[in-house]
Design a protein around this motif. Structure first.
Motif, short mmCIF file in Angstrom:
data_model
loop_
_atom_site.label_atom_id
_atom_site.label_comp_id
_atom_site.label_asym_id
_atom_site.label_seq_id
_atom_site.Cartn_x
_atom_site.Cartn_y
_atom_site.Cartn_z
N GLU A 81 0.85 -1.19 0.00
CA GLU A 81 0.00 0.00 0.00
C GLU A 81 0.89 1.24 0.00
O GLU A 81 1.93 1.27 0.66
CB GLU A 81 -0.91 0.00 1.23
CG GLU A 81 -1.87 -1.18 1.27
CD GLU A 81 -2.74 -1.18 2.50
OE1 GLU A 81 -2.56 -0.26 3.33
OE2 GLU A 81 -3.58 -2.09 2.64
N PHE A 82 0.47 2.26 -0.76
CA PHE A 82 1.26 3.48 -0.83
C PHE A 82 0.37 4.70 -0.73
O PHE A 82 -0.81 4.67 -1.10
CB PHE A 82 2.08 3.53 -2.13
CG PHE A 82 1.25 3.46 -3.40
CD1 PHE A 82 0.79 4.62 -4.02
CD2 PHE A 82 0.94 2.24 -3.96
CE1 PHE A 82 0.03 4.56 -5.17
CE2 PHE A 82 0.18 2.16 -5.13
CZ PHE A 82 -0.27 3.32 -5.74
N ARG A 83 0.94 5.77 -0.18
CA ARG A 83 0.21 7.02 -0.03
C ARG A 83 1.22 8.16 -0.15
O ARG A 83 2.24 8.17 0.56
CB ARG A 83 -0.48 7.08 1.33
CG ARG A 83 -1.30 8.33 1.60
CD ARG A 83 -2.52 8.45 0.70
NE ARG A 83 -3.34 7.23 0.67
CZ ARG A 83 -4.38 7.08 -0.14
NH1 ARG A 83 -4.73 8.06 -0.96
NH2 ARG A 83 -5.07 5.95 -0.14
N GLN A 84 0.98 9.08 -1.08
CA GLN A 84 1.88 10.21 -1.23
C GLN A 84 1.71 11.16 -0.04
O GLN A 84 0.59 11.54 0.31
CB GLN A 84 1.61 10.94 -2.54
CG GLN A 84 2.02 10.14 -3.77
CD GLN A 84 1.83 10.91 -5.06
OE1 GLN A 84 1.47 12.09 -5.04
NE2 GLN A 84 2.09 10.26 -6.19
N GLU A 85 2.83 11.55 0.55
CA GLU A 85 2.82 12.53 1.64
C GLU A 85 2.94 13.95 1.08
O GLU A 85 2.32 14.88 1.59
CB GLU A 85 3.97 12.26 2.60
CG GLU A 85 3.85 10.95 3.35
CD GLU A 85 4.98 10.75 4.33
OE1 GLU A 85 4.78 10.01 5.30
OE2 GLU A 85 6.07 11.32 4.13
N VAL A 86 3.78 14.11 0.09
CA VAL A 86 3.95 15.40 -0.58
C VAL A 86 3.78 15.12 -2.07
O VAL A 86 4.60 14.42 -2.66
CB VAL A 86 5.33 16.02 -0.30
CG1 VAL A 86 5.47 17.34 -1.04
CG2 VAL A 86 5.54 16.21 1.19
#
Length: 318
Positions: A81-86
């Motif tokens: 699972e991935f999620r962009q922080e910036v």
């Protein structure tokens, strides 16, 4: 004010390879620039073995974008699972999941899910992100399928090596020589043409013609990301010679008490189907590895020695 609409996409591909081999390619994000066409450079900022933070540079609709992501790896479930922080404009939020499902001992299904929002729900921005996500996802899945289906040969098809030169001088003129790539056609004999665009400081997009020892000319296109504070320039060839499916590299300048060591590092994936076309009907992977090692090593060592001469002549000219 209402929240932006969440847009979702799904891409999948069947792969004639074990699920573990497919998952291994997804989990090793630092090597993505070598394996996935859109990825230019991936820097692992943090990792505890399960969760990691990555700084990523990639091409999207012909432009170089950079963002920071957090990933959670679940090897038992073969999910990432991935999620962009910036995120990079026009993306406001972006995340998703890689899912690998075993279908048989040598068969897998790979699914890539994305969800994203665009600031203000701008229609043009939504269309841009949808197009970039679709183009990049298709390229990534197809290249991953091709690599995974050759997983037993992958160690033979991937070649990494480096060459170093010692410089009796400061780091600054060495790095400057490597950074000012637009000057290479008049300074580096094997470079006959070079076009450079640097819309963002330190992110260079270039097209270059080089000549090998046998007199043949090759045109390559590359993206370079420069880290002057670290003395590093990393690059990804986005258009490669026929014998290479992928080529990434790095120039590094490491100072010590009396001078610097400047190193050129290369990583290559061989394009196996072109070996006999380029090197003759009897050529195989071993010959292609030797050819690439000698050709790239010869040109990069020549450039390293020119950087050395540039730096050392700057000292004597004082």
């Amino acid at each position: 004010m209402s929240a932006e609409q969440v847009h979702r996409t799904t891409h999948e591909v069947n792969v004639a390879a074990p699920a573990g081999a497919v998952y291994g390619l997804i989990a090793d994000a630092v090597r993505w620039p070598l394996f996935f066409p859109p990825n230019v450079h991936v820097q692992q900022l943090e990792s505890d073995g399960t969760t990691e933070r990555l700084r990523m540079w990639a091409t999207a609709n012909g432009r170089v974008k950079s963002w920071t992501s957090r990933r959670v790896l679940s090897p038992g479930e073969r999910r990432v699972e991935f999620r962009q922080e910036v995120s990079a404009s026009p993306v406001k939020t972006m995340g998703g999941t890689w899912i690998v499902e075993p279908l048989a001992a040598e068969q897998s299904r790979l699914t890539l899910l994305h969800d994203f929002t665009v600031d203000g729900d701008d229609p043009a921005g939504v269309e841009w992100v949808e197009r970039a996500t679709d183009t990049n996802s298709r390229a990534e899945l197809e290249n991953l399928r091709t690599l995974a289906e050759r997983w037993a040969q992958l160690d033979e098809l991937v070649l990494s090596f480096e060459d170093s030169v010692r410089v009796d001088g400061p780091a600054e003129p060495v790095y400057d020589f490597l950074y000012r790539v637009q000057d290479w056609p008049r300074l580096v004999p094997h470079v006959s043409r070079l076009d450079l665009v640097e819309d963002e400081p330190g992110v260079q997009v270039m097209s270059m013609d080089t000549t090998t020892a046998d007199g043949s000319s090759h045109t390559t296109e590359s993206v370079r990301v420069c880290f002057p504070d670290e003395g590093r320039i990393v690059y990804k060839q986005t258009a490669t010679p026929a014998l290479m499916a992928a080529h990434t590299g790095e120039w590094s300048v490491v100072p010590d008490g009396t001078g610097v060591t400047v190193t050129s590092q290369h990583s290559v994936v061989l394009r196996e189907e072109n070996i006999t076309k380029i090197l003759g009907p009897d050529a195989g992977v071993a010959q292609a590895r030797r050819y690439i090692r000698e050709a790239l090593g010869r040109n990069s060592t020549a450039t390293l020695n020119l950087a050395k001469q540039h730096a050392e002549s700057a000292i004597t000219a004082r």
